[in-house]
Design a protein around this motif. Structure first.
Motif, PDB file in Angstrom:
ATOM      1  N   VAL A 212      49.576  29.779  50.563  1.00  0.00           N
ATOM      2  CA  VAL A 212      49.705  31.044  49.831  1.00  0.00           C
ATOM      3  C   VAL A 212      49.137  30.915  48.419  1.00  0.00           C
ATOM      4  O   VAL A 212      48.383  31.784  47.959  1.00  0.00           O
ATOM      5  N   SER A 219      41.765  34.729  45.589  1.00  0.00           N
ATOM      6  CA  SER A 219      41.722  36.163  45.278  1.00  0.00           C
ATOM      7  C   SER A 219      41.495  36.390  43.789  1.00  0.00           C
ATOM      8  O   SER A 219      40.719  37.272  43.394  1.00  0.00           O
ATOM      9  N   THR A 266      48.343  41.641  46.624  1.00  0.00           N
ATOM     10  CA  THR A 266      48.003  40.775  47.758  1.00  0.00           C
ATOM     11  C   THR A 266      49.161  39.867  48.155  1.00  0.00           C
ATOM     12  O   THR A 266      49.229  39.414  49.304  1.00  0.00           O
ATOM     13  N   ALA A 269      51.329  40.415  51.555  1.00  0.00           N
ATOM     14  CA  ALA A 269      50.613  40.156  52.806  1.00  0.00           C
ATOM     15  C   ALA A 269      50.305  38.673  52.970  1.00  0.00           C
ATOM     16  O   ALA A 269      50.407  38.117  54.069  1.00  0.00           O
ATOM     17  N   VAL A 270      49.938  38.006  51.874  1.00  0.00           N
ATOM     18  CA  VAL A 270      49.628  36.577  51.943  1.00  0.00           C
ATOM     19  C   VAL A 270      50.871  35.761  52.291  1.00  0.00           C
ATOM     20  O   VAL A 270      50.805  34.804  53.080  1.00  0.00           O
ATOM     21  N   VAL A 273      51.455  36.147  56.058  1.00  0.00           N
ATOM     22  CA  VAL A 273      50.518  35.376  56.870  1.00  0.00           C
ATOM     23  C   VAL A 273      50.817  33.882  56.783  1.00  0.00           C
ATOM     24  O   VAL A 273      50.839  33.172  57.801  1.00  0.00           O
ATOM     25  N   MET A 308      45.659  38.079  61.363  1.00  0.00           N
ATOM     26  CA  MET A 308      44.628  38.556  60.455  1.00  0.00           C
ATOM     27  C   MET A 308      44.077  39.912  60.891  1.00  0.00           C
ATOM     28  O   MET A 308      43.854  40.796  60.057  1.00  0.00           O
ATOM     29  N   MET A 311      46.768  42.466  59.879  1.00  0.00           N
ATOM     30  CA  MET A 311      47.184  42.457  58.479  1.00  0.00           C
ATOM     31  C   MET A 311      46.082  42.964  57.556  1.00  0.00           C
ATOM     32  O   MET A 311      46.345  43.649  56.569  1.00  0.00           O
ATOM     33  N   LEU A 315      46.393  46.089  54.938  1.00  0.00           N
ATOM     34  CA  LEU A 315      46.090  46.027  53.509  1.00  0.00           C
ATOM     35  C   LEU A 315      45.108  47.112  53.109  1.00  0.00           C
ATOM     36  O   LEU A 315      45.316  47.834  52.119  1.00  0.00           O
ATOM     37  N   SER A 357      41.917  41.007  50.977  1.00  0.00           N
ATOM     38  CA  SER A 357      41.729  40.617  52.374  1.00  0.00           C
ATOM     39  C   SER A 357      41.141  39.216  52.492  1.00  0.00           C
ATOM     40  O   SER A 357      41.519  38.440  53.374  1.00  0.00           O
ATOM     41  N   LEU A 360      43.809  36.748  51.897  1.00  0.00           N
ATOM     42  CA  LEU A 360      44.678  36.709  53.078  1.00  0.00           C
ATOM     43  C   LEU A 360      44.036  35.877  54.192  1.00  0.00           C
ATOM     44  O   LEU A 360      44.693  35.047  54.829  1.00  0.00           O
ATOM     45  N   THR A 363      44.033  32.158  53.525  1.00  0.00           N
ATOM     46  CA  THR A 363      45.368  31.563  53.590  1.00  0.00           C
ATOM     47  C   THR A 363      45.615  30.920  54.949  1.00  0.00           C
ATOM     48  O   THR A 363      46.335  29.913  55.041  1.00  0.00           O
TER      49      THR A 363
END
Length: 385
Positions: A212, A219, A266, A269-270, A273, A308, A311, A315, A357, A360, A363
């Motif tokens: 993460v 990002s 972000t 979501a990260v 995942v 992915m 997700m 996003l 994205s 993500l 990750t």
């Protein structure tokens, strides 16, 4: 490994807490009301509508539709409790500003004071928080009923996240510190606390944490690079424009604030995942202890690819949904593509969506690789006794 992780967690917490204390003791303070004009003090009071008169149309003025009389009773505890005031509700024909009043409705009032007396009072807005608290209560009950102890831990992490952002991140940004650095640092802290509380101190949580944080750093770097080359100003929203007027002594980095918003947007979501990939790999290893690292890595990547696919859509659709009125305006006025794609606001949303994205997506391999590394080190220690 567990002791090392606990020690690292404690050190991170102490580091950020010390930074926060130092910044709050040495930073610059913003006085939003620093003025030489003698403005009467004001307060916000709560009230309830006890009477609503008929609406009277006004055809002489073009700026408003008409007016209606109403009576409100103060419900805020204090010197003004129980007092009633006869006020006027003016409607301008705009749903954002017009209030549809009814008896028994809770409202907020704006009152100017002179000593212990109210010299001017008017209605400010509906009292919406009462219904928001009901919704929060429903959310907590459903979370605990379905999630059980896991749901309770999720509630704890949600509370910690709110405290870190409200008491740590926001005050430091207002004191003039770099928003992007703060966002990456506090997001990393939130990630460590969230993953260790929800998943426990184990290889799963440690691998997810590294994945993460790696995704957030990617990002952040991409946001800075493409934000600079695309000349994104950060002033595409009205709120950002208003920040430039709060105090001349403090210069908030609005562009950095844009990048910080990308990181924080972000983070959720990260986190999802990273934990999903690490958790699936841990369960596979638990079910098949003799599985080879390469096969486990492939399994983790396959799970990550499935996550992915949905997700990333989530996003991008979230950002698209928030811009839906603007997209409708473009469609209604048939704005040209070249003009739309080069607008600061649209370019900002595209960079926000794609940078988030990309963080993500990256990750997934980062988390899977860190988990394999931790698993291999654990097996080597077992072989060496």
């Amino acid at each position: 490994m567990k002791k090392l992780a606990i020690f690292a967690l404690c050190m991170v917490f102490v580091l950020f807490f010390s930074t926060w204390v130092w910044a709050n003791s040495n930073g610059q303070d913003i006085d939003l009301y620093d003025t030489d004009d003698q403005i009467p003090p004001y307060t916000v009071l709560r009230g309830i509508i006890t009477y609503v008169g008929p609406f009277e149309e006004d055809t002489e003025h073009q700026f408003y539709l008409g007016r209606q009389d109403f009576r409100v009773k103060i419900t805020s505890k204090g010197n003004f409790y129980g007092k009633e005031f006869d006020l006027e509700n003016i409607k301008m024909g705009h749903p954002l500003y017009d209030l549809d009043l009814r008896v028994g409705q809770r409202v907020l009032l704006y009152a100017e004071l002179s000593g212990e007396e109210i010299i001017n009072i008017g209605i400010q807005s509906y009292a919406r928080d009462y219904y928001l608290y009901i919704l929060v209560g429903i959310f907590v009950v459903v979370l605990l009923l379905i999630g059980g102890f896991k749901g309770f831990k999720a509630l704890v992490t949600l509370t910690i996240m709110a405290i870190v952002i409200i008491l740590g991140l926001l005050p430091l940004i207002l004191k003039g510190y770099n928003p992007l650095n703060l966002a990456i640092g506090f997001s990393s802290l939130i990630a460590v606390l969230t993953l260790f509380i929800v998943g426990g101190v184990n290889n799963k949580s440690i691998a997810a944490t590294f994945g993460v944080i790696g995704g957030l750093i990617v990002s952040g770097v991409l946001a800075v690079i493409f934000g600079k080359v695309a000349h994104l100003t950060g002033f595409s929203s009205e709120e950002a424009q208003m920040l430039s007027f709060i105090d001349e002594a403090i210069k908030i980095d609005i562009q950095g604030l844009l990048f910080a918003g990308i990181i924080i947007g972000t983070l959720g979501a990260v986190l999802d995942v990273g934990m999903s990939v690490a958790s699936s790999m841990a369960e596979i290893q638990k079910s098949i202890p003799e599985i080879k690292p390469l096969h486990l890595l492939k399994a983790g990547m396959n799970v990550g690819r499935d996550i992915m696919g949905t997700m990333v859509n989530t996003l991008i659709l979230a950002y698209t949904g928030s811009s839906l009125p603007l997209l409708l305006i473009f469609r209604a006025y048939e704005t040209s593509y070249d003009r739309i794609i080069n607008m600061d606001l649209i370019a900002t949303e595209i960079v926000r969506s794609l940078v988030g994205s990309l963080g993500l997506i990256l990750t997934i391999p980062l988390t899977a690789s860190f988990y394999i590394l931790l698993m291999s080190r654990g097996k080597k220690r077992e072989e060496n006794g």
